[in-house]
Design a protein around this motif. Structure first.
Motif, PDB file in Angstrom:
ATOM      1  N   UNK A 137     -28.831 -25.685  24.493  1.00  0.00           N
ATOM      2  CA  UNK A 137     -29.017 -26.585  23.351  1.00  0.00           C
ATOM      3  C   UNK A 137     -27.969 -27.677  23.447  1.00  0.00           C
ATOM      4  N   UNK A 138     -28.241 -28.846  22.853  1.00  0.00           N
ATOM      5  CA  UNK A 138     -27.221 -29.891  22.817  1.00  0.00           C
ATOM      6  C   UNK A 138     -25.982 -29.400  22.049  1.00  0.00           C
ATOM      7  N   UNK A 139     -24.808 -29.804  22.510  1.00  0.00           N
ATOM      8  CA  UNK A 139     -23.553 -29.389  21.875  1.00  0.00           C
ATOM      9  C   UNK A 139     -23.561 -29.686  20.375  1.00  0.00           C
ATOM     10  N   UNK A 140     -24.071 -30.853  19.984  1.00  0.00           N
ATOM     11  CA  UNK A 140     -24.088 -31.204  18.559  1.00  0.00           C
ATOM     12  C   UNK A 140     -24.892 -30.183  17.751  1.00  0.00           C
ATOM     13  N   UNK A 141     -25.986 -29.708  18.299  1.00  0.00           N
ATOM     14  CA  UNK A 141     -26.802 -28.705  17.594  1.00  0.00           C
ATOM     15  C   UNK A 141     -26.086 -27.354  17.560  1.00  0.00           C
ATOM     16  N   UNK A 142     -25.433 -26.992  18.673  1.00  0.00           N
ATOM     17  CA  UNK A 142     -24.690 -25.728  18.729  1.00  0.00           C
ATOM     18  C   UNK A 142     -23.657 -25.683  17.608  1.00  0.00           C
ATOM     19  N   UNK A 143     -22.906 -26.773  17.422  1.00  0.00           N
ATOM     20  CA  UNK A 143     -21.884 -26.821  16.378  1.00  0.00           C
ATOM     21  C   UNK A 143     -22.504 -26.935  14.989  1.00  0.00           C
ATOM     22  N   UNK A 144     -23.510 -27.800  14.838  1.00  0.00           N
ATOM     23  CA  UNK A 144     -24.113 -28.031  13.523  1.00  0.00           C
ATOM     24  C   UNK A 144     -24.780 -26.773  12.971  1.00  0.00           C
ATOM     25  N   UNK A 145     -25.436 -26.011  13.859  1.00  0.00           N
ATOM     26  CA  UNK A 145     -26.178 -24.827  13.415  1.00  0.00           C
ATOM     27  C   UNK A 145     -25.412 -23.527  13.628  1.00  0.00           C
ATOM     28  N   UNK A 146     -24.223 -23.612  14.214  1.00  0.00           N
ATOM     29  CA  UNK A 146     -23.436 -22.405  14.460  1.00  0.00           C
ATOM     30  C   UNK A 146     -24.092 -21.462  15.452  1.00  0.00           C
ATOM     31  N   UNK A 147     -24.747 -22.029  16.482  1.00  0.00           N
ATOM     32  CA  UNK A 147     -25.393 -21.192  17.495  1.00  0.00           C
ATOM     33  C   UNK A 147     -24.332 -20.497  18.343  1.00  0.00           C
ATOM     34  N   UNK A 148     -24.603 -19.262  18.726  1.00  0.00           N
ATOM     35  CA  UNK A 148     -23.695 -18.537  19.618  1.00  0.00           C
ATOM     36  C   UNK A 148     -23.630 -19.255  20.960  1.00  0.00           C
ATOM     37  N   UNK A 149     -22.435 -19.425  21.459  1.00  0.00           N
ATOM     38  CA  UNK A 149     -22.223 -19.971  22.799  1.00  0.00           C
ATOM     39  C   UNK A 149     -21.026 -19.249  23.404  1.00  0.00           C
ATOM     40  N   UNK A 150     -20.683 -19.605  24.629  1.00  0.00           N
ATOM     41  CA  UNK A 150     -19.546 -18.965  25.296  1.00  0.00           C
ATOM     42  C   UNK A 150     -18.484 -20.006  25.597  1.00  0.00           C
ATOM     43  N   UNK A 151     -17.244 -19.557  25.519  1.00  0.00           N
ATOM     44  CA  UNK A 151     -16.098 -20.402  25.827  1.00  0.00           C
ATOM     45  C   UNK A 151     -15.179 -19.630  26.769  1.00  0.00           C
ATOM     46  N   UNK A 152     -14.662 -20.327  27.755  1.00  0.00           N
ATOM     47  CA  UNK A 152     -13.720 -19.719  28.701  1.00  0.00           C
ATOM     48  C   UNK A 152     -12.384 -20.422  28.566  1.00  0.00           C
ATOM     49  N   UNK A 153     -11.310 -19.632  28.520  1.00  0.00           N
ATOM     50  CA  UNK A 153      -9.978 -20.201  28.364  1.00  0.00           C
ATOM     51  C   UNK A 153      -8.994 -19.558  29.304  1.00  0.00           C
ATOM     52  N   UNK A 154      -7.965 -20.325  29.651  1.00  0.00           N
ATOM     53  CA  UNK A 154      -6.941 -19.856  30.582  1.00  0.00           C
ATOM     54  C   UNK A 154      -5.583 -19.894  29.900  1.00  0.00           C
ATOM     55  N   UNK A 155      -4.927 -18.739  29.862  1.00  0.00           N
ATOM     56  CA  UNK A 155      -3.553 -18.614  29.407  1.00  0.00           C
ATOM     57  C   UNK A 155      -2.676 -18.950  30.613  1.00  0.00           C
TER      58      UNK A 155
END
Length: 174
Positions: free
Chosen positions: A19-37
């Motif tokens: 989905x477009x990022x704007x829709x993911x944020x606007x609708x609170x769709x589940x997505x994945x995020x990867x982060x590095x400590x």
């Protein structure tokens, strides 16, 4: 600027299209995020940074994970590697997954719901902030970070805040 596509997931962490990022944020769709400590090579310090005021989410807050959303066709490791290079200018160190599960945690707040994947890199080389994303950064010990996190008024990104106590405990048991 184009509205980039983001992988979307169900609550259990299974891929469920894009989905477009704007829709993911606007609708609170589940997505994945990867982060590095990013930890110093001797393991005594963690790199903490402050996000720009122009970020779409959690503007101006502090974080200790360089990261972002997992793009279509990308693994969490690939996303973590890409984000580390983009945000902090760090390329080359091996990344170690910080949990043995498929995803390390969930954050289901506003404006998004996210499965979080965490990695660690050891690094003492130069750090170059991406000016659109990061304003400043510094090195802290685990104790210094834990002391700041104990203050609920300290502006720290809430999705990382979910993982950090677990990550600091994992560090103590290594």
């Amino acid at each position: 600027m184009t509205d980039e596509l983001v992988n979307v997931y169900d609550a259990e962490g299974n891929e469920d299209g894009t989905a477009p990022r704007s829709r993911v944020y606007a609708e609170g769709l589940w997505h994945a995020s990867a982060g590095v400590l990013v930890r110093s090579t001797d393991g005594t310090r963690i790199y903490v940074h402050r996000r720009t005021m122009t970020k779409a989410v959690f503007a101006g807050m502090h974080d200790c994970l360089a990261g972002g959303v997992v793009d279509p066709g990308e693994t969490s490791m690939q996303a973590a590697t890409r984000e580390l290079a983009e945000e902090l200018g760090i390329s080359g160190p091996p990344l170690t997954a910080l949990a043995s599960t498929a995803w390390d945690g969930q954050w289901a707040g506003k404006p998004m719901r996210c499965h979080l994947y965490a990695f660690e890199a050891r690094w003492d080389g130069p750090i170059r902030h991406q000016p659109e994303e990061i304003v400043d950064g510094w090195w802290w010990t685990d104790a210094e970070l834990a002391a700041h996190l104990a203050d609920p008024a300290w502006p720290f990104v809430p999705d990382t805040r979910v993982l950090i106590p677990q990550l600091l405990r994992l560090r103590q048991h290594r």
